[in-house]
Design a protein around this motif. Structure first.
Motif, PDB file in Angstrom:
ATOM      1  N   ASN A  43       0.826  -1.217   0.000  1.00 19.55           N
ATOM      2  CA  ASN A  43       0.000   0.000   0.000  1.00 19.55           C
ATOM      3  C   ASN A  43       0.859   1.264   0.000  1.00 19.55           C
ATOM      4  OD1 ASN A  43      -2.375  -1.454  -0.056  1.00 19.55           O
ATOM      5  ND2 ASN A  43      -2.592  -1.481   2.168  1.00 19.55           N
ATOM      6  N   GLN A  44       1.943   1.260   0.782  1.00 20.66           N
ATOM      7  CA  GLN A  44       2.843   2.415   0.800  1.00 20.66           C
ATOM      8  C   GLN A  44       3.479   2.624  -0.575  1.00 20.66           C
ATOM      9  OE1 GLN A  44       3.355   4.519   3.371  1.00 20.66           O
ATOM     10  NE2 GLN A  44       1.973   3.394   4.688  1.00 20.66           N
ATOM     11  N   ALA A  45       3.878   1.530  -1.206  1.00 18.20           N
ATOM     12  CA  ALA A  45       4.492   1.635  -2.528  1.00 18.20           C
ATOM     13  C   ALA A  45       3.482   2.095  -3.575  1.00 18.20           C
ATOM     14  CB  ALA A  45       5.101   0.293  -2.925  1.00 18.20           C
ATOM     15  N   MET A  46       2.225   1.683  -3.430  1.00 18.14           N
ATOM     16  CA  MET A  46       1.198   2.133  -4.379  1.00 18.14           C
ATOM     17  C   MET A  46       0.946   3.638  -4.245  1.00 18.14           C
ATOM     18  SD  MET A  46       0.429  -0.099  -6.533  1.00 18.14           S
ATOM     19  CE  MET A  46      -0.986   0.611  -7.327  1.00 18.14           C
ATOM     20  N   LEU A  47       1.087   4.175  -3.026  1.00 16.40           N
ATOM     21  CA  LEU A  47       0.989   5.631  -2.864  1.00 16.40           C
ATOM     22  C   LEU A  47       2.068   6.322  -3.704  1.00 16.40           C
ATOM     23  CD1 LEU A  47       0.423   6.079   0.981  1.00 16.40           C
ATOM     24  CD2 LEU A  47      -1.221   6.467  -0.850  1.00 16.40           C
ATOM     25  N   LEU A  48       3.267   5.758  -3.679  1.00 19.93           N
ATOM     26  CA  LEU A  48       4.363   6.321  -4.475  1.00 19.93           C
ATOM     27  C   LEU A  48       4.084   6.173  -5.969  1.00 19.93           C
ATOM     28  CD1 LEU A  48       7.320   4.971  -2.370  1.00 19.93           C
ATOM     29  CD2 LEU A  48       6.612   7.345  -2.557  1.00 19.93           C
ATOM     30  N   ALA A  49       3.530   5.025  -6.353  1.00 20.75           N
ATOM     31  CA  ALA A  49       3.241   4.793  -7.766  1.00 20.75           C
ATOM     32  C   ALA A  49       2.173   5.768  -8.273  1.00 20.75           C
ATOM     33  CB  ALA A  49       2.779   3.349  -7.979  1.00 20.75           C
ATOM     34  N   LYS A  50       1.193   6.063  -7.427  1.00 21.18           N
ATOM     35  CA  LYS A  50       0.151   7.019  -7.827  1.00 21.18           C
ATOM     36  C   LYS A  50       0.699   8.441  -7.890  1.00 21.18           C
ATOM     37  CE  LYS A  50      -3.582   4.226  -6.007  1.00 21.18           C
ATOM     38  NZ  LYS A  50      -4.494   4.029  -4.879  1.00 21.18           N
ATOM     39  N   ALA A  51       1.684   8.742  -7.069  1.00 17.88           N
ATOM     40  CA  ALA A  51       2.260  10.086  -7.046  1.00 17.88           C
ATOM     41  C   ALA A  51       3.282  10.296  -8.155  1.00 17.88           C
ATOM     42  CB  ALA A  51       2.913  10.345  -5.695  1.00 17.88           C
ATOM     43  N   GLU A  52       3.829   9.214  -8.689  1.00 22.68           N
ATOM     44  CA  GLU A  52       4.900   9.319  -9.678  1.00 22.68           C
ATOM     45  C   GLU A  52       4.522  10.172 -10.899  1.00 22.68           C
ATOM     46  OE1 GLU A  52       8.258   6.429 -11.619  1.00 22.68           O
ATOM     47  OE2 GLU A  52       6.277   5.575 -11.219  1.00 22.68           O
TER      48      GLU A  52
END
Length: 121
Positions: A43-52
């Motif tokens: 979930n933390q990594a998906m936050l980064l992926a959405k922000a990329e």
């Protein structure tokens, strides 16, 4: 951390490539590695992926919560750095050996049951 979130995302992408053997865009790599990652890390990594994608746009970049993204990047990279590849290989080998041993044991028990049922034992 003296570097940007974009550099953190690039580092995470590289860690995913070396530790989890998945590559591509961050979101795609995470989808491939999803079952091997703990839910919180995913979930933390998906936050980064959405922000990329928003990081590339100057005005949309201002809408991002940079401290939260830095914290997420730190957690994800910390977890990926802690993954022990040798231990994971040992675990996979032990799982395979365990299932083979169970199969052999099940066949032996069935053979004994059939022989007893037919009166051979």
């Amino acid at each position: 951390m003296g570097h940007s979130i974009t550099e953190d995302i690039a580092e995470i992408r590289e860690l995913l490539k070396t530790r989890e053997h998945v590559s591509g865009a961050l979101a795609d790599a995470l989808k491939k590695a999803r079952r091997r990652l703990p839910r919180r890390i995913y979930n933390q990594a998906m936050l980064l992926a959405k922000a990329e994608p928003l990081m590339q746009h100057p005005k949309l970049r201002l809408t991002l919560d940079e401290p939260a993204l830095r914290k997420s990047a730190g957690e994800v990279s910390g977890y990926l750095k802690s993954v022990d590849l040798a231990d994971r290989r040992k675990g996979r080998a032990l799982t395979i050996l365990g299932s083979m041993a169970f199969s052999v044991l099940a066949v032996v028990v069935l053979m004994v049951a059939v022989m007893r049922w037919r009166g051979l034992i």
